[in-house]
Motif scaffolding. Structure first.
Motif, PDB file in Angstrom:
ATOM      1  N   THR A 110      -2.857   1.208  -5.195  1.00 35.95           N
ATOM      2  CA  THR A 110      -1.857   0.778  -5.187  1.00 35.95           C
ATOM      3  C   THR A 110      -2.443  -1.062  -6.113  1.00 35.95           C
ATOM      4  O   THR A 110      -1.686  -1.164  -7.049  1.00 35.95           O
ATOM      5  CB  THR A 110      -2.001   0.443  -4.063  1.00 35.95           C
ATOM      6  N   SER A 164       0.436  -1.387  -0.025  1.00 35.48           N
ATOM      7  CA  SER A 164       0.369   0.478   0.327  1.00 35.48           C
ATOM      8  C   SER A 164       1.185   1.281   0.081  1.00 35.48           C
ATOM      9  O   SER A 164       1.341   1.533   1.600  1.00 35.48           O
ATOM     10  CB  SER A 164      -1.078   0.694   1.101  1.00 35.48           C
ATOM     11  N   VAL A 165       1.280   2.180  -1.266  1.00 36.41           N
ATOM     12  CA  VAL A 165       2.244   3.145  -1.384  1.00 36.41           C
ATOM     13  C   VAL A 165       1.495   4.958  -2.025  1.00 36.41           C
ATOM     14  O   VAL A 165       0.508   3.752  -2.686  1.00 36.41           O
ATOM     15  CB  VAL A 165       2.976   2.292  -2.000  1.00 36.41           C
ATOM     16  N   SER A 225      -3.203  -5.519  -1.427  1.00 42.84           N
ATOM     17  CA  SER A 225      -3.420  -4.576  -1.723  1.00 42.84           C
ATOM     18  C   SER A 225      -4.689  -3.539  -1.600  1.00 42.84           C
ATOM     19  O   SER A 225      -6.314  -4.167  -1.465  1.00 42.84           O
ATOM     20  CB  SER A 225      -2.977  -4.458  -3.507  1.00 42.84           C
ATOM     21  N   VAL A 239       4.820  -0.238   1.933  1.00 37.31           N
ATOM     22  CA  VAL A 239       4.435   1.072   2.129  1.00 37.31           C
ATOM     23  C   VAL A 239       5.256   1.917   2.797  1.00 37.31           C
ATOM     24  O   VAL A 239       6.529   2.339   2.695  1.00 37.31           O
ATOM     25  CB  VAL A 239       4.114   0.467   4.049  1.00 37.31           C
ATOM     26  N   ASN A 240       4.952   2.965   2.048  1.00 36.95           N
ATOM     27  CA  ASN A 240       4.888   4.449   2.089  1.00 36.95           C
ATOM     28  C   ASN A 240       3.779   5.430   2.355  1.00 36.95           C
ATOM     29  O   ASN A 240       3.071   5.233   1.554  1.00 36.95           O
ATOM     30  CB  ASN A 240       6.465   5.231   1.090  1.00 36.95           C
ATOM     31  N   VAL A 246       5.589  -6.474   4.265  1.00 35.79           N
ATOM     32  CA  VAL A 246       4.643  -4.942   4.150  1.00 35.79           C
ATOM     33  C   VAL A 246       5.770  -4.150   3.364  1.00 35.79           C
ATOM     34  O   VAL A 246       6.983  -3.548   3.028  1.00 35.79           O
ATOM     35  CB  VAL A 246       4.623  -4.733   5.260  1.00 35.79           C
ATOM     36  N   THR A 260      -6.935  -0.976   5.961  1.00 37.58           N
ATOM     37  CA  THR A 260      -5.881  -2.031   6.496  1.00 37.58           C
ATOM     38  C   THR A 260      -6.134  -1.828   8.423  1.00 37.58           C
ATOM     39  O   THR A 260      -5.778  -3.186   8.481  1.00 37.58           O
ATOM     40  CB  THR A 260      -4.703  -2.125   6.599  1.00 37.58           C
ATOM     41  N   GLY A 290      -0.602   3.260   7.463  1.00 35.36           N
ATOM     42  CA  GLY A 290       0.789   3.734   6.914  1.00 35.36           C
ATOM     43  C   GLY A 290       1.561   3.168   8.584  1.00 35.36           C
ATOM     44  O   GLY A 290       1.918   1.988   7.857  1.00 35.36           O
ATOM     45  N   ASP A 293      -1.104  10.300   7.740  1.00 37.13           N
ATOM     46  CA  ASP A 293      -0.828   9.284   7.305  1.00 37.13           C
ATOM     47  C   ASP A 293      -1.606   7.926   8.784  1.00 37.13           C
ATOM     48  O   ASP A 293      -1.096   8.294   9.810  1.00 37.13           O
ATOM     49  CB  ASP A 293      -0.060   8.573   6.755  1.00 37.13           C
TER      50      ASP A 293
END
Length: 227
Positions: free
Chosen positions: A50, A21-22, A46, A120-121, A118, A85, A147, A144
Motif C-alpha cells: 500500500t 493498509s489495503v 502506510s 483498511v480492507n 483508518v 501495525t 486489519g 488477517d
C-alpha cells in the motif's frame, strides 16, 4: 481499574493523520490525491504494498506527507509482513480521546499522533477459499489479524475516528470533507463504524464456517502431507 468515561466530543473532526493498509487498492488513485488536496499538511501512514502504491500515486508529494508505519513506530516489519501495525503507538493513536488529559499526556510521552482515519480492507479470505485446489495453509495464511484490529479500534472510537473499509465510499467521504472544510461529522463517523463492524462480522463468520467444516484429520493431513 477505572474505565474511560467520555463526557465531551467534537461533532466535526478534521482529518490530519490517516493510516492506510489495503488489499483492494482500487480507488486509491483518486481518494489519496483528494485527501492531500483538501489538506496538504496531512500525514499518511502506510505499510508494504500500500505504501508503494501511494508513493507511486503521489509522486513528489509523497516526500512531505507519506511515511511508512515502521518509520513512525520505530519497529521494522517482520518477515513476510507477519507483524506490521500491531504497535502501541498505533493503537494509542486510534483509541485516544481528545478531551482526556491522560490520553494527551500519553501521546506526548510516546511522541505519538492521534490518528483520525483508518482506511483498511482485509486479506481476501473468501476469495482464497473459493479457489480450486486451495490448501488449509493457503486459507490460514489469509486470516488477517492487524486489519480487523485496526478496523475495530477505529470503529469503536467513532466519537473521533473514521473507519473506512469500502472503496465504494471514497467519493462520498471526499465530498463530505469538501463541504466541511476537511472534517467529518459524528454522523459520518458513526455511519462508517456501522459498516466497519458489519465488515468484520462477515469476515469472522466466513473464517468460522470454513474451520467448522473441517475435522482435525483434515488439518493433520494438510500439514503431514507437506501442503
Amino acid at each position: 481499574m477505572g474505565k474511560n468515561v467520555v463526557e465531551k466530543i467534537d461533532d466535526q473532526v478534521k482529518i490530519k493523520t490517516i493510516l492506510v493498509s489495503v488489499s483492494d487498492k482500487s480507488g486509491l488513485d483518486t481518494f489519496i490525491p483528494g485527501l492531500v488536496d483538501l489538506n496538504p499538511e496531512i500525514l499518511i501512514l502506510s505499510t508494504g504494498g500500500t505504501y508503494g502504491k501511494i508513493k507511486e500515486i503521489l509522486g513528489e508529494k509523497a516526500d512531505t506527507c507519506l511515511k511508512q508505519v515502521s518509520d513512525y513506530t520505530g519497529q521494522p516489519e517482520t518477515q513476510g509482513g507477519l507483524v506490521k501495525t500491531l504497535d502501541f503507538k498505533i493503537y494509542l493513536g486510534l483509541l485516544t480521546e481528545t478531551y482526556n488529559a491522560a490520553h494527551q499526556d500519553d501521546l506526548k510521552r510516546t511522541d505519538a499522533r492521534a490518528i483520525d482515519m483508518v482506511v483498511v480492507n482485509l486479506y481476501p479470505f473468501s476469495e482464497t477459499i473459493a479457489r480450486e485446489g486451495v490448501t488449509c495453509e493457503d486459507a490460514r495464511g489469509n486470516i488477517d489479524i492487524g486489519g480487523p484490529t485496526m478496523i475495530r479500534a477505529s470503529a469503536k472510537n467513532f466519537i473521533r475516528v473514521a473507519s473506512v473499509v469500502d472503496p465504494a465510499t471514497y467519493p462520498a467521504i471526499l465530498e463530505n470533507l469538501k463541504v466541511n472544510n476537511g472534517a467529518l461529522s459524528l454522523e459520518d463517523r458513526f455511519g462508517l463504524a456501522q459498516k466497519a463492524f458489519e465488515h468484520t462480522a462477515i469476515y469472522d463468520r466466513t473464517i468460522a464456517d470454513y474451520l467448522a467444516a473441517r475435522s482435525i484429520n483434515d488439518i493433520k493431513s494438510c500439514y503431514t502431507s507437506g501442503e
